[in-house]
Structures are given as C-alpha cells and as structure tokens.
Design an enzyme around this catalytic site. Structure first.
Site, PDB file in Angstrom:
ATOM      1  N   GLY A  10      -7.020  30.859 -25.641  1.00  0.00           N
ATOM      2  CA  GLY A  10      -6.053  30.379 -26.777  1.00  0.00           C
ATOM      3  C   GLY A  10      -4.712  30.942 -26.421  1.00  0.00           C
ATOM      4  O   GLY A  10      -4.699  32.395 -25.742  1.00  0.00           O
ATOM      5  N   ARG A  72      -9.141  26.510 -21.164  1.00  0.00           N
ATOM      6  CA  ARG A  72     -10.462  27.111 -21.371  1.00  0.00           C
ATOM      7  C   ARG A  72     -11.361  26.692 -20.324  1.00  0.00           C
ATOM      8  O   ARG A  72     -12.718  26.301 -20.570  1.00  0.00           O
ATOM      9  CB  ARG A  72     -11.115  26.817 -22.933  1.00  0.00           C
ATOM     10  CG  ARG A  72     -10.125  27.176 -24.144  1.00  0.00           C
ATOM     11  CD  ARG A  72     -11.130  27.253 -25.280  1.00  0.00           C
ATOM     12  NE  ARG A  72      -9.854  27.419 -26.259  1.00  0.00           N
ATOM     13  CZ  ARG A  72      -9.765  28.578 -26.911  1.00  0.00           C
ATOM     14  NH1 ARG A  72     -10.085  29.677 -26.665  1.00  0.00           N
ATOM     15  NH2 ARG A  72      -8.979  28.794 -28.019  1.00  0.00           N
ATOM     16  N   ASP A 103     -11.814  37.319 -24.328  1.00  0.00           N
ATOM     17  CA  ASP A 103     -13.313  37.693 -23.578  1.00  0.00           C
ATOM     18  C   ASP A 103     -13.720  36.750 -22.716  1.00  0.00           C
ATOM     19  O   ASP A 103     -14.382  36.955 -21.844  1.00  0.00           O
ATOM     20  CB  ASP A 103     -14.242  37.916 -25.030  1.00  0.00           C
ATOM     21  CG  ASP A 103     -14.075  36.749 -26.036  1.00  0.00           C
ATOM     22  OD1 ASP A 103     -13.192  35.930 -25.929  1.00  0.00           O
ATOM     23  OD2 ASP A 103     -15.107  36.484 -26.678  1.00  0.00           O
ATOM     24  N   THR A 125      -5.410  38.175 -27.371  1.00  0.00           N
ATOM     25  CA  THR A 125      -6.108  37.455 -28.239  1.00  0.00           C
ATOM     26  C   THR A 125      -5.522  37.928 -29.548  1.00  0.00           C
ATOM     27  O   THR A 125      -5.351  38.847 -29.794  1.00  0.00           O
ATOM     28  CB  THR A 125      -7.477  37.272 -28.313  1.00  0.00           C
ATOM     29  OG1 THR A 125      -8.047  36.612 -29.426  1.00  0.00           O
ATOM     30  CG2 THR A 125      -8.159  38.812 -28.359  1.00  0.00           C
ATOM     31  N   ILE A 126      -4.980  36.851 -30.400  1.00  0.00           N
ATOM     32  CA  ILE A 126      -4.739  36.751 -31.619  1.00  0.00           C
ATOM     33  C   ILE A 126      -5.663  37.683 -32.681  1.00  0.00           C
ATOM     34  O   ILE A 126      -5.483  38.414 -33.627  1.00  0.00           O
ATOM     35  CB  ILE A 126      -3.956  35.914 -32.400  1.00  0.00           C
ATOM     36  CG1 ILE A 126      -5.026  34.737 -32.625  1.00  0.00           C
ATOM     37  CG2 ILE A 126      -2.657  35.485 -31.835  1.00  0.00           C
ATOM     38  CD1 ILE A 126      -4.615  33.683 -33.670  1.00  0.00           C
ATOM     39  N   ASP A 127      -6.893  37.095 -32.088  1.00  0.00           N
ATOM     40  CA  ASP A 127      -8.099  37.680 -32.894  1.00  0.00           C
ATOM     41  C   ASP A 127      -8.448  39.590 -32.843  1.00  0.00           C
ATOM     42  O   ASP A 127      -9.080  39.740 -33.679  1.00  0.00           O
ATOM     43  CB  ASP A 127      -9.554  37.003 -32.385  1.00  0.00           C
ATOM     44  CG  ASP A 127      -9.368  35.762 -32.788  1.00  0.00           C
ATOM     45  OD1 ASP A 127      -8.512  35.281 -33.475  1.00  0.00           O
ATOM     46  OD2 ASP A 127     -10.426  34.898 -32.289  1.00  0.00           O
ATOM     47  N   ASP A 129     -10.108  41.168 -31.038  1.00  0.00           N
ATOM     48  CA  ASP A 129     -11.585  41.492 -30.939  1.00  0.00           C
ATOM     49  C   ASP A 129     -12.176  42.091 -29.646  1.00  0.00           C
ATOM     50  O   ASP A 129     -13.393  41.870 -29.206  1.00  0.00           O
ATOM     51  CB  ASP A 129     -12.543  40.274 -31.461  1.00  0.00           C
ATOM     52  CG  ASP A 129     -12.494  39.160 -30.824  1.00  0.00           C
ATOM     53  OD1 ASP A 129     -11.446  39.074 -29.607  1.00  0.00           O
ATOM     54  OD2 ASP A 129     -12.947  38.042 -30.993  1.00  0.00           O
ATOM     55  N   ARG A 171     -12.788  34.007 -35.290  1.00  0.00           N
ATOM     56  CA  ARG A 171     -14.048  33.321 -35.239  1.00  0.00           C
ATOM     57  C   ARG A 171     -15.272  34.259 -35.428  1.00  0.00           C
ATOM     58  O   ARG A 171     -16.128  33.918 -36.245  1.00  0.00           O
ATOM     59  CB  ARG A 171     -13.970  32.838 -33.664  1.00  0.00           C
ATOM     60  CG  ARG A 171     -14.206  31.197 -33.508  1.00  0.00           C
ATOM     61  CD  ARG A 171     -14.687  30.961 -32.185  1.00  0.00           C
ATOM     62  NE  ARG A 171     -13.944  31.451 -31.154  1.00  0.00           N
ATOM     63  CZ  ARG A 171     -13.149  30.254 -30.264  1.00  0.00           C
ATOM     64  NH1 ARG A 171     -13.247  29.138 -30.544  1.00  0.00           N
ATOM     65  NH2 ARG A 171     -12.650  30.776 -29.301  1.00  0.00           N
ATOM     66  N   ARG A 267      -6.623  26.105 -54.852  1.00  0.00           N
ATOM     67  CA  ARG A 267      -6.103  25.465 -53.677  1.00  0.00           C
ATOM     68  C   ARG A 267      -6.096  26.097 -52.562  1.00  0.00           C
ATOM     69  O   ARG A 267      -6.590  27.501 -52.476  1.00  0.00           O
ATOM     70  CB  ARG A 267      -4.404  25.556 -54.045  1.00  0.00           C
ATOM     71  CG  ARG A 267      -3.807  24.700 -55.111  1.00  0.00           C
ATOM     72  CD  ARG A 267      -4.172  23.151 -54.925  1.00  0.00           C
ATOM     73  NE  ARG A 267      -3.410  22.389 -56.003  1.00  0.00           N
ATOM     74  CZ  ARG A 267      -4.248  22.073 -57.054  1.00  0.00           C
ATOM     75  NH1 ARG A 267      -5.277  22.168 -57.324  1.00  0.00           N
ATOM     76  NH2 ARG A 267      -3.525  20.869 -58.018  1.00  0.00           N
ATOM     77  N   GLN A 275      -0.316  30.582 -36.666  1.00  0.00           N
ATOM     78  CA  GLN A 275      -0.399  31.883 -36.520  1.00  0.00           C
ATOM     79  C   GLN A 275      -0.202  32.175 -35.028  1.00  0.00           C
ATOM     80  O   GLN A 275      -0.144  33.334 -34.659  1.00  0.00           O
ATOM     81  CB  GLN A 275      -1.717  32.434 -36.740  1.00  0.00           C
ATOM     82  CG  GLN A 275      -2.174  32.226 -38.184  1.00  0.00           C
ATOM     83  CD  GLN A 275      -3.709  32.144 -38.466  1.00  0.00           C
ATOM     84  OE1 GLN A 275      -4.488  33.308 -38.628  1.00  0.00           O
ATOM     85  NE2 GLN A 275      -4.194  31.129 -38.558  1.00  0.00           N
TER      86      GLN A 275
HETATM   87  O1  F6P Z   1      -9.555  32.794 -29.813  1.00  0.00           O
HETATM   88  C1  F6P Z   1      -8.379  32.733 -30.436  1.00  0.00           C
HETATM   89  C2  F6P Z   1      -8.470  31.600 -31.449  1.00  0.00           C
HETATM   90  O2  F6P Z   1      -7.286  31.479 -32.062  1.00  0.00           O
HETATM   91  C3  F6P Z   1      -9.483  31.813 -32.501  1.00  0.00           C
HETATM   92  O3  F6P Z   1      -9.235  32.578 -33.565  1.00  0.00           O
HETATM   93  C4  F6P Z   1      -9.742  30.101 -32.881  1.00  0.00           C
HETATM   94  O4  F6P Z   1     -11.023  29.873 -33.575  1.00  0.00           O
HETATM   95  C5  F6P Z   1      -9.245  29.367 -31.455  1.00  0.00           C
HETATM   96  O5  F6P Z   1      -8.652  30.285 -30.956  1.00  0.00           O
HETATM   97  C6  F6P Z   1      -8.896  28.137 -31.944  1.00  0.00           C
HETATM   98  O6  F6P Z   1      -8.852  27.796 -30.544  1.00  0.00           O
HETATM   99  P1  F6P Z   1      -8.048  26.282 -30.196  1.00  0.00           P
HETATM  100  O7  F6P Z   1      -6.645  26.366 -29.828  1.00  0.00           O
HETATM  101  O8  F6P Z   1      -9.119  25.709 -29.146  1.00  0.00           O
HETATM  102  O9  F6P Z   1      -8.150  25.403 -31.571  1.00  0.00           O
END
Ligand code: F6P
Length: 343
Positions: A10, A72, A103, A125-127, A129, A171, A267, A275
């Site tokens: 991503g 990916r 990762d 990664t924005i996550d 992690d 995730r 809502r 993001q």
């Molecule tokens: O791994 C980073 C991430 O932004 C996750 O937080 C999210 O689940 C995923 O990528 C979404 O990926 P895609 O761009 O395939 O929708």
C-alpha cells in the site's frame, strides 16, 4: 555502481521523498546511477524500469503516492520468480536494490537477500506495525488526517446528539486508531489487539449521557473485532500475501449499538484511502528524507540485508531478519492511558 529502487504494498505519503533523497545523495554524493523499478517486485520480474536522475526527481518532496507505482506482487508466487529476479538484476547490471515496503514487501527482500540479492529496506506503512523501528513514514500523516476528521465529526455529532463512529485503517494493529483517538478526543477506541464488547461501549455512551454529554465519538480500527468473534471482511479472497480485505466494523458496531440502546442514533464514517493520499506532513517528509539518505549510505557501505529504522531520535540499521514476519502491536500502556478519557 547502479542502484535500483522500488516501492511495494500500500502506498504511504513520503515514498517520493525517500526516492528524491536516495537519488540526490546517490548521484551527487557517490556518483552512482539510480534506476527506478516500476510497481514493486513486479517491475523486476517484468523488466519495467525508469531512469531516475536529478531532473526526474525534482519537486517530489511534497508529492503523495509513488512515482514508481506499487503492487502487492509476491515473486515467490510466480513461476521461477526468484530466478527471474536474479537474471534481470544481472542483465540490467543492478548492484543493489533499495526496497521501500511494509512487512510483505520487506519479507520478500529478506528471502531474496538470504539467496544473495543485495537489498536495503526502508520501512513504509501507514499502519506503523513494522517491527524494528519506532515509526514508519506515512503513519504520522494518516494520524493527522484522521484527527482532522475527528475534529469535524465532533461538531456535527454534538449538534445532532449522535454517536459517530470513525473507521480507520489498521488491519492487525490499532496504531492509527489509538493515536488519532487520543489526539481527537475519542470517547472509545477499538483496536485489533483488544477485542471489544458492544455492551461496554453502550455503557460508555450511557455514562456520557448521564454527565450531560449527549453525543459520543468512537474510533475503530478496521481490524477491531468483537470478543470471541472475527474481523469484518469486506470481500472474499486474499492477495498474493494472504491478506483479506477488511472493512465494515464501523457499520457492524453502529447497528449493534442501535439495537441495544433505544433512542440512540448512530452514523458511520469510513475514512479509507483518504488516509493514504496526498502530501506527507512535515514530520514524514523529514523522516522519509532521513531514511532515504541512510539507505543509500548503507548501500555505499555494503551493509546489505538491513533496514533503516528510527530508534528514539536516531536513524539506525536493523537486520531484515529481525523485522521479517514480525508485527509491532500498539503500546498497550498508551492504550490504558487512553481509557482515562473513555466515557
Ligand atoms: O497495509 C496498509 C493498508 O493501508 C492497511 O491498513 C489496509 O488494510 C490496506 O493497506 C488496504 O489496502 P488496499 O490499498 O489494497 O485497499
């Protein structure tokens, strides 16, 4: 020396800032050539390259996305994938590859580097992690976008006396949810690391009502799951690394709250790829720049099989071996602290 650079997985705001920094120091500092590999590992399998020089990388610092594109792609799922990579690296005279990834992408870099490929990883990664680094670039930008959304949701939730749920990315870990929730004054934060109970959330809303706060803001990571339940999957199927597409926990929660708490209106806002898009924050621009410079320095030193990382305020290098296949969950002490503000 010829250095390849690719971005996989991503996208995250700051990839272009890394590319710019690598190219600038490679050319001006070391007289290296730099070649851009398109769309992650796929570009190396299919020989899709672009020349990177000072001209083609000018003006990149504030630009979101990746000029190289991404995918990916898992070469280990391709017929003779690793062999093709080694062959193409030789044909094109690539001496080292800077791999910007999370990762999955860095996991491939680890496997290939054990087979002899000269790789340096840059944690993205924005996550947030990834193991081995305090922060990945892109995370801070995602948090500030989510925080901005929360500020806006606050005023409308309060005016309409509603419960508003903001679903953010994450995730397997709740870094964005936790940080944005803390910064945006959320009344409950749901993260994958701590399965939730809908009744507890209703209790929080009730408690707020009792003290005259007739609205609530909840932040939920997409991977948050009810106790004893599973994550909410958006669509069936997995990518080349076995990842499912998550999404919908916000709607699940909204419906469950309305079922259990009469008179409450909910809502749901799914922040999604907003993001990940657009310009990096100043912090992420600086972090990405530091990572890019450190990565090309490692190439120069021949320190392959490492990632660049942030530890405290220092840029260090960490073996890919210590990063691959591991995940950095949120700081649970910080989560406990956030609970002070729940309800
Ligand atoms: O791994 C980073 C991430 O932004 C996750 O937080 C999210 O689940 C995923 O990528 C979404 O990926 P895609 O761009 O395939 O929708």
């Amino acid at each position: 020396m010829k250095v390849g650079i690719l971005s996989g997985g991503g996208d995250a705001p700051g990839i272009n800032a890394v590319i710019r920094a690598v190219v600038r120091k490679a050319i001006q500092g070391y007289s290296f050539d730099v070649i851009g590999i398109k769309d992650g590992w796929r570009g190396l399998l299919e020989e899709q390259f672009i020349i990177l020089d000072l001209k083609s990388t000018a003006g990149l610092l504030p630009r979101g996305g990746s000029i190289l594109g991404t995918s990916r792609t898992n070469p280990f799922k391709w017929k003779n994938g690793p062999q093709r990579i080694f062959k193409n690296v030789e044909i094109h005279g690539i001496d080292a590859i800077i791999v910007i990834g999370g990762d999955d992408t860095l996991g491939v870099a680890y496997k290939l580097s054990k087979m002899g490929l000269h790789c340096i990883g840059v944690p993205k990664t924005i996550d947030n992690d990834l193991e081995g680094t305090d922060y990945t670039f892109g995370f801070q930008t995602a948090v500030s976008i989510a925080c901005d959304a929360l500020d806006r949701l606050h005023t409308t939730a309060e005016t309409h006396h509603r419960v508003v749920i903001l679903e953010v990315m994450g995730r397997q870990t709740g870094w964005i949810a936790l940080w944005a929730g803390l910064a945006g004054g959320a009344d409950a934060i749901l993260i994958p690391e701590k399965p939730f109970n809908v009744n507890d959330i209703c209790e929080i809303i009730r408690h707020r009502k009792k003290r005259g706060r007739n609205f609530s803001i909840i932040v939920a990571a997409e991977g948050a799951k009810p106790k004893g339940g599973k994550e909410i999957v958006y669509s069936p199927g997995v990518d080349a690394f076995g990842n499912v597409r998550l999404g919908g926990v916000g709607y699940y929660l909204g419906r469950e709250i309305e079922k259990r708490y009469e008179g409450i209106e909910t809502r749901v806002v799914v922040l999604g790829h907003i993001q990940r898009g657009g310009s990096p924050t100043a912090f992420d621009r600086v972090l990405a720049t530091r990572y890019g410079i450190a990565a090309i320095d490692l190439v120069r030193e021949g320190m392959f099989g490492q990632i660049v990382a942030l530890k405290g305020n220092k840029i260090v290098s960490v073996p890919l071996e210590e990063v691959a296949g591991r995940r950095k969950g949120v700081d649970l002490k910080l989560y406990e602290m956030a609970k002070v503000f729940f309800g």
